[in-house]
Scaffold this motif. Structure first.
Motif, PDB file in Angstrom:
ATOM      1  N   LEU A   1       0.807  -1.228   0.000  1.00 26.30           N
ATOM      2  CA  LEU A   1       0.000   0.000   0.000  1.00 26.30           C
ATOM      3  C   LEU A   1       0.834   1.271   0.000  1.00 26.30           C
ATOM      4  O   LEU A   1       0.655   2.141  -0.853  1.00 26.30           O
ATOM      5  N   PHE A   2       1.739   1.405   0.964  1.00 28.11           N
ATOM      6  CA  PHE A   2       2.350   2.705   1.225  1.00 28.11           C
ATOM      7  C   PHE A   2       3.143   3.243   0.039  1.00 28.11           C
ATOM      8  O   PHE A   2       3.221   4.459  -0.157  1.00 28.11           O
ATOM      9  N   GLN A   3       3.749   2.382  -0.760  1.00 29.76           N
ATOM     10  CA  GLN A   3       4.571   2.875  -1.862  1.00 29.76           C
ATOM     11  C   GLN A   3       3.774   3.679  -2.883  1.00 29.76           C
ATOM     12  O   GLN A   3       4.348   4.491  -3.616  1.00 29.76           O
ATOM     13  N   TYR A   4       2.458   3.493  -2.919  1.00 31.65           N
ATOM     14  CA  TYR A   4       1.622   4.209  -3.883  1.00 31.65           C
ATOM     15  C   TYR A   4       1.089   5.533  -3.331  1.00 31.65           C
ATOM     16  O   TYR A   4       0.335   6.231  -4.022  1.00 31.65           O
ATOM     17  N   LEU A   5       1.469   5.882  -2.107  1.00 30.02           N
ATOM     18  CA  LEU A   5       0.977   7.097  -1.468  1.00 30.02           C
ATOM     19  C   LEU A   5       2.091   8.127  -1.357  1.00 30.02           C
ATOM     20  O   LEU A   5       3.272   7.812  -1.488  1.00 30.02           O
ATOM     21  N   ASP A   6       1.726   9.370  -1.106  1.00 28.32           N
ATOM     22  CA  ASP A   6       2.713  10.411  -0.824  1.00 28.32           C
ATOM     23  C   ASP A   6       3.207  10.279   0.612  1.00 28.32           C
ATOM     24  O   ASP A   6       2.490   9.794   1.496  1.00 28.32           O
ATOM     25  N   ARG A   7       4.406  10.762   0.855  1.00 27.14           N
ATOM     26  CA  ARG A   7       5.038  10.589   2.160  1.00 27.14           C
ATOM     27  C   ARG A   7       4.189  11.150   3.296  1.00 27.14           C
ATOM     28  O   ARG A   7       4.032  10.496   4.330  1.00 27.14           O
ATOM     29  N   ASP A   8       3.651  12.341   3.133  1.00 25.44           N
ATOM     30  CA  ASP A   8       2.875  12.944   4.218  1.00 25.44           C
ATOM     31  C   ASP A   8       1.661  12.102   4.567  1.00 25.44           C
ATOM     32  O   ASP A   8       1.295  11.979   5.755  1.00 25.44           O
ATOM     33  N   LEU A   9       1.018  11.508   3.564  1.00 22.31           N
ATOM     34  CA  LEU A   9      -0.148  10.662   3.819  1.00 22.31           C
ATOM     35  C   LEU A   9       0.241   9.421   4.606  1.00 22.31           C
ATOM     36  O   LEU A   9      -0.474   8.995   5.517  1.00 22.31           O
ATOM     37  N   VAL A  10       1.393   8.848   4.272  1.00 19.42           N
ATOM     38  CA  VAL A  10       1.868   7.660   4.980  1.00 19.42           C
ATOM     39  C   VAL A  10       2.153   7.984   6.439  1.00 19.42           C
ATOM     40  O   VAL A  10       1.689   7.292   7.360  1.00 19.42           O
ATOM     41  N   PHE A  11       2.911   9.059   6.671  1.00 17.83           N
ATOM     42  CA  PHE A  11       3.291   9.386   8.039  1.00 17.83           C
ATOM     43  C   PHE A  11       2.085   9.841   8.868  1.00 17.83           C
ATOM     44  O   PHE A  11       2.005   9.551  10.064  1.00 17.83           O
ATOM     45  N   ASP A  12       1.148  10.527   8.243  1.00 19.61           N
ATOM     46  CA  ASP A  12      -0.066  10.922   8.968  1.00 19.61           C
ATOM     47  C   ASP A  12      -0.874   9.699   9.379  1.00 19.61           C
ATOM     48  O   ASP A  12      -1.423   9.642  10.499  1.00 19.61           O
ATOM     49  N   LEU A  13      -0.976   8.714   8.494  1.00 22.62           N
ATOM     50  CA  LEU A  13      -1.722   7.497   8.809  1.00 22.62           C
ATOM     51  C   LEU A  13      -1.037   6.721   9.932  1.00 22.62           C
ATOM     52  O   LEU A  13      -1.699   6.236  10.864  1.00 22.62           O
ATOM     53  N   ILE A  14       0.271   6.601   9.867  1.00 18.85           N
ATOM     54  CA  ILE A  14       0.998   5.901  10.923  1.00 18.85           C
ATOM     55  C   ILE A  14       0.806   6.603  12.262  1.00 18.85           C
ATOM     56  O   ILE A  14       0.551   5.970  13.296  1.00 18.85           O
ATOM     57  N   ALA A  15       0.897   7.943  12.259  1.00 18.38           N
ATOM     58  CA  ALA A  15       0.721   8.710  13.498  1.00 18.38           C
ATOM     59  C   ALA A  15      -0.682   8.532  14.064  1.00 18.38           C
ATOM     60  O   ALA A  15      -0.869   8.412  15.280  1.00 18.38           O
ATOM     61  N   ALA A  16      -1.686   8.508  13.189  1.00 18.59           N
ATOM     62  CA  ALA A  16      -3.071   8.328  13.636  1.00 18.59           C
ATOM     63  C   ALA A  16      -3.262   6.942  14.256  1.00 18.59           C
ATOM     64  O   ALA A  16      -3.960   6.790  15.268  1.00 18.59           O
ATOM     65  N   CYS A  17      -2.640   5.921  13.657  1.00 21.06           N
ATOM     66  CA  CYS A  17      -2.747   4.564  14.208  1.00 21.06           C
ATOM     67  C   CYS A  17      -2.056   4.476  15.565  1.00 21.06           C
ATOM     68  O   CYS A  17      -2.566   3.835  16.502  1.00 21.06           O
ATOM     69  N   ALA A  18      -0.888   5.115  15.688  1.00 17.79           N
ATOM     70  CA  ALA A  18      -0.152   5.086  16.950  1.00 17.79           C
ATOM     71  C   ALA A  18      -0.957   5.744  18.068  1.00 17.79           C
ATOM     72  O   ALA A  18      -0.961   5.271  19.210  1.00 17.79           O
ATOM     73  N   LYS A  19      -1.632   6.822  17.729  1.00 15.37           N
ATOM     74  CA  LYS A  19      -2.434   7.532  18.730  1.00 15.37           C
ATOM     75  C   LYS A  19      -3.674   6.736  19.124  1.00 15.37           C
ATOM     76  O   LYS A  19      -4.045   6.690  20.302  1.00 15.37           O
ATOM     77  N   ARG A  20      -4.303   6.096  18.154  1.00 16.67           N
ATOM     78  CA  ARG A  20      -5.584   5.420  18.386  1.00 16.67           C
ATOM     79  C   ARG A  20      -5.420   4.030  19.014  1.00 16.67           C
ATOM     80  O   ARG A  20      -6.287   3.587  19.780  1.00 16.67           O
ATOM     81  N   PHE A  21      -4.295   3.336  18.721  1.00 18.17           N
ATOM     82  CA  PHE A  21      -4.182   1.936  19.121  1.00 18.17           C
ATOM     83  C   PHE A  21      -2.895   1.669  19.919  1.00 18.17           C
ATOM     84  O   PHE A  21      -2.024   0.920  19.482  1.00 18.17           O
ATOM     85  N   PRO A  22      -2.765   2.272  21.100  1.00 18.55           N
ATOM     86  CA  PRO A  22      -1.585   1.980  21.930  1.00 18.55           C
ATOM     87  C   PRO A  22      -1.532   0.496  22.274  1.00 18.55           C
ATOM     88  O   PRO A  22      -2.549  -0.116  22.589  1.00 18.55           O
TER      89      PRO A  22
END
Length: 268
Positions: free
Chosen positions: A155-176
């Motif tokens: 998935l991630f290779q087809y996205l822009d960097r900011d979208l990838v890092f924003d998604l990772i940050a959102a997952c980290a915040k939501r699912f400790p």
């Protein structure tokens, strides 16, 4: 069963057919490295000219083995966890790793979800969410009481960097306490894809703008809520060369800029 037409898929969604073809072809070999009878069945049930993708190879099957190993590792600690497969495409991971206790949420666009519902057996522990992985409302459907493992395979290779890092940050915040597993590509492969990477006379790989390698892991560790980041090793492939070359390539730290990593992120 009448074959289901899949010729309407295009762009990144069409890569679901490419990776299915690679996995099913490998699984059908007597000496194949991947045991995936569901992929073979799914492949046979689709009306699509898979030959226009060109030659098959082991890389997609090796990737599947790596994701399976990471999933089983997490399930060994949390057997009733929810596995969230982002942009799952036509993967058949559930049937390879199911322990009889996990729950599974498959997130993908509506055309892919429709195909999956038509072709794959319904199960109480397997649910679908027909939307983009970038629409974070899928998180509201995740029961994280028994743990969460999120996979982003291809998935991630087809996205822009900011979208990838924003998604990772959102997952980290939501699912400790949860984990995320993803694969990515090195810079040279990303650049090549954006110039038009042909797999055959008839098929060009979609551009992959996001490149990321293991020497960049400090960028992930700087994201709030991330406890640990590590690269997964490569299993042995089929044949005399890939039996040792793949594991060696992923064991040598000096080559971390050149290889396509498979990464586990552990949320704090």
């Amino acid at each position: 069963m009448t074959a289901i037409d899949a010729r309407h898929l295009d762009g990144v969604s069409e890569t679901a057919l490419l990776t299915l073809h690679q996995r099913a072809t490998e699984a059908a070999r007597p000496d194949g490295i991947l045991n995936d009878p569901m992929a073979i069945t799914l492949h046979a049930d689709l009306d699509y000219d898979f030959q226009h993708f060109g030659r098959t190879h082991q890389a997609t099957a090796l990737r599947a083995l790596i994701f399976d190993r990471a999933t089983r590792e997490y399930l060994a600690m949390k057997p009733r966890a929810c596995v969230v497969a982002l942009a799952e495409g036509l993967q058949t991971s559930f049937w390879r790793v199911d322990n009889g206790e996990l729950t599974w949420l498959s997130v993908d666009l509506e055309p892919i979800v429709r195909l999956r519902r038509q072709l794959l057996p319904p199960l109480d522990r397997l649910r679908y969410c027909a939307q983009s992985a970038l629409d974070y409302s899928w998180m509201d459907q995740v029961d994280d009481a028994n743990g969460v493992l999120i996979t982003a395979e291809g998935l991630f290779q087809y996205l822009d960097r900011d979208l990838v890092f924003d998604l990772i940050a959102a997952c980290a915040k939501r699912f400790p306490g949860g984990r995320l597993v993803f694969d990515s590509v090195p810079k040279f492969l990303s650049t090549h894809s954006q110039r038009g990477m042909k797999l055959s006379e008839h098929y060009v790989v979609p551009p992959m703008p996001f490149s990321f390698t293991a020497n960049q892991y400090e960028e992930l560790r700087a994201i709030p809520g991330i406890r640990n980041v590590r690269e997964l090793g490569m299993p042995a492939g089929r044949g005399k060369v890939l039996r040792w070359a793949g594991p060696l390539l992923y064991a040598l730290p000096g080559l971390d800029r050149l290889r396509a990593p498979h990464t586990v992120i552990e949320f704090g």
